[in-house]
Every structure is written in structure tokens, then in C-alpha cells.
Design an enzyme around this catalytic site. Structure first.
Site, PDB file in Angstrom:
ATOM      1  N   HIS A 141      12.128  -0.337  -0.835  1.00  0.00           N
ATOM      2  CA  HIS A 141      11.418  -1.128   0.172  1.00  0.00           C
ATOM      3  C   HIS A 141      11.345  -2.577  -0.254  1.00  0.00           C
ATOM      4  CE1 HIS A 141       8.508   0.607  -2.654  1.00  0.00           C
ATOM      5  NE2 HIS A 141       7.846  -0.538  -2.537  1.00  0.00           N
ATOM      6  N   HIS A 143       9.178  -5.981   0.259  1.00  0.00           N
ATOM      7  CA  HIS A 143       7.901  -6.504   0.745  1.00  0.00           C
ATOM      8  C   HIS A 143       8.114  -7.869   1.388  1.00  0.00           C
ATOM      9  CE1 HIS A 143       5.036  -3.821  -1.505  1.00  0.00           C
ATOM     10  NE2 HIS A 143       6.061  -3.709  -2.342  1.00  0.00           N
TER      11      HIS A 143
HETATM   12  P1  5GP Z   1       5.396  -0.762  -4.391  1.00  0.00           P
HETATM   13  O1  5GP Z   1       4.162  -0.867  -5.218  1.00  0.00           O
HETATM   14  O2  5GP Z   1       6.126   0.535  -4.634  1.00  0.00           O
HETATM   15  O3  5GP Z   1       6.310  -1.952  -4.466  1.00  0.00           O
HETATM   16  O4  5GP Z   1       4.893  -0.766  -2.878  1.00  0.00           O
HETATM   17  C1  5GP Z   1       4.532   0.370  -2.183  1.00  0.00           C
HETATM   18  C2  5GP Z   1       3.739  -0.091  -1.008  1.00  0.00           C
HETATM   19  O5  5GP Z   1       3.666   0.963  -0.066  1.00  0.00           O
HETATM   20  C3  5GP Z   1       2.298  -0.491  -1.334  1.00  0.00           C
HETATM   21  O6  5GP Z   1       2.116  -1.858  -1.016  1.00  0.00           O
HETATM   22  C4  5GP Z   1       1.446   0.431  -0.461  1.00  0.00           C
HETATM   23  O7  5GP Z   1       0.356  -0.217   0.110  1.00  0.00           O
HETATM   24  C5  5GP Z   1       2.435   0.886   0.590  1.00  0.00           C
HETATM   25  N1  5GP Z   1       2.157   2.214   1.127  1.00  0.00           N
HETATM   26  C6  5GP Z   1       1.940   3.341   0.402  1.00  0.00           C
HETATM   27  N2  5GP Z   1       1.732   4.391   1.217  1.00  0.00           N
HETATM   28  C7  5GP Z   1       1.836   3.909   2.481  1.00  0.00           C
HETATM   29  C8  5GP Z   1       1.710   4.528   3.770  1.00  0.00           C
HETATM   30  O8  5GP Z   1       1.479   5.728   3.910  1.00  0.00           O
HETATM   31  N3  5GP Z   1       1.861   3.722   4.851  1.00  0.00           N
HETATM   32  C9  5GP Z   1       2.126   2.393   4.735  1.00  0.00           C
HETATM   33  N4  5GP Z   1       2.246   1.684   5.877  1.00  0.00           N
HETATM   34  N5  5GP Z   1       2.244   1.782   3.536  1.00  0.00           N
HETATM   35  C10 5GP Z   1       2.095   2.533   2.430  1.00  0.00           C
END
Ligand code: 5GP
Ligand code: ZN
Length: 175
Positions: free
Chosen positions: A136, A138
């Protein structure tokens, strides 16, 4: 019936007699990966419509939806519909399909929120802050330097000889 396109858990018992044979093959790895993401990956579930998300863009290969944590208003995640653990696992074709859409989604968010800048961030592996193991990107619109998004690069005085050696080493390394 094409087992290579098989997307159902049920295919495992159906093809149970061949699983032994497939154990170390790429096909079996792909099958295992699909079983994993159908049951465990939160973003695959969003893509499949099994859990809700506030979608902002969708096409054949890409989905963008608001991040539940909203570090800044409009904080969005852009994900490939195909499951990959992170960007480090992706090939050029699939990563191109993903990144192709990033600038236009970013501009839509900028315009809709009235942001004056944006951080575009991708975390790979736990040590880099990755918590969801489906690639993903951001997109975090910025409205103020004093908001809740903190990205800090602490500069270090470079040793130019070592920089040269390191660049050479990386350049010579096969991926
Ligand atoms: P990472 O920390 O892996 O770069 O980012 C994962 C992101 O996914 C986090 O910012 C978190 O808020 C988001 N996230 C986790 N679970 C969900 C979900 O069920 N729905 C949405 N819309 N975002 C999620
Ligand atoms: Zn996934």
C-alpha cells in the site's frame, strides 16, 4: 476446468492427490498465498467487498480508500488488487500498474481537501513500520507543518570514500 485459475479453498481437497507433488512448486506457493489472503489479509477483504471501506478510486488493478487512521484529513491508501506482501515482492509490470494511478489520485485528494502539499510514503517490513502485509502507498495530504505526520530525516556527515564504495557495491549487486 483450469486449476491454474482456481480461486477457491475447495480446490485443495479436489486436487488433494496432486498437492504432494506440487509441494515445492511455484503453483503450490501461489495456491498457499491465495488461501492466506482470502482468509487473513484485511486489504484483500476490502478489495473483495467483504469489509467496508471509504473508496476514492477504483479500476481493474487498483483500489484507493481512506486510511482508517486519518493521520491527516484525506489520508488515503492506494493498493494493488493482486496480493503482494509489499513493494519489495513486486515485479515491474504490477508495480507500474499501481504507480501509474498515484499522481492522479494524489491530485484529486489535493483538490478535494485543499491541501498545500502531500507526503507519499510506502513502508516495507516491520522494521520500516509496515503493519499490514499487502502493498500500500500512503497519500497523506499536508495542511500544516504542525500536524500529526512526523517524518524525520536526521542528516549525517558523509565520508565520501565510503559513499563511493557503497554506491559501487550496490551497483554491482544483482537483485
Ligand atoms: P502500514 O503501517 O502498514 O504502512 O499502514 C497500514 C495502514 O492501514 C495504517 O495506516 C492503518 O490505519 C490502515 N488500516 C489498517 N486496517 C485498516 C482497515 O481495516 N481499513 C482501513 N481503511 N485502513 C486500515
Ligand atoms: Zn492482500
Amino acid at each position: 476446468y483450469n486449476m491454474f485459475n482456481c480461486k477457491l479453498l475447495l480446490c485443495i481437497p479436489v486436487y488433494g492427490n496432486t498437492v504432494q507433488h506440487l509441494h515445492s512448486s511455484i503453483l503450490y506457493q501461489n495456491l498457499a498465498k491465495e488461501v492466506y489472503f482470502m482468509t487473513d489479509c484485511i486489504f484483500c477483504k476490502i478489495i473483495a467487498g467483504k469489509i467496508p471501506a471509504a473508496k476514492v478510486y477504483e479500476d481493474e488493478g487498483v483500489l484507493a480508500f481512506l486510511d482508517i487512521s486519518q493521520v491527516t484529513p484525506g489520508h488515503t491508501l492506494v493498493v494493488p488488487k493482486k496480493h503482494f506482501r509489499n513493494l519489495l515482492e513486486m515485479d515491474s509490470v504490477n508495480s507500474s500498474l499501481l504507480f501509474e494511478q498515484v499522481p492522479q489520485i494524489a491530485r484529486k485528494i489535493m483538490k478535494a481537501t485543499g491541501a498545500t502539499g502531500m507526503n507519499i510514503i510506502n513502508n516495507n517490513e516491520e522494521i520500516a513500520g509496515q503493519t499490514v502485509f499487502h502493498t500500500h502507498i500512503h497519500l497523506a495530504p499536508r495542511f500544516s507543518e504542525k500536524d500529526d505526520l512526523k517524518v524525520t530525516f536526521v542528516a549525517h556527515e558523509p565520508n565520501f570514500e565510503e559513499l563511493g564504495k557503497l554506491a559501487e557495491k550496490i551497483a554491482q549487486t544483482k537483485e
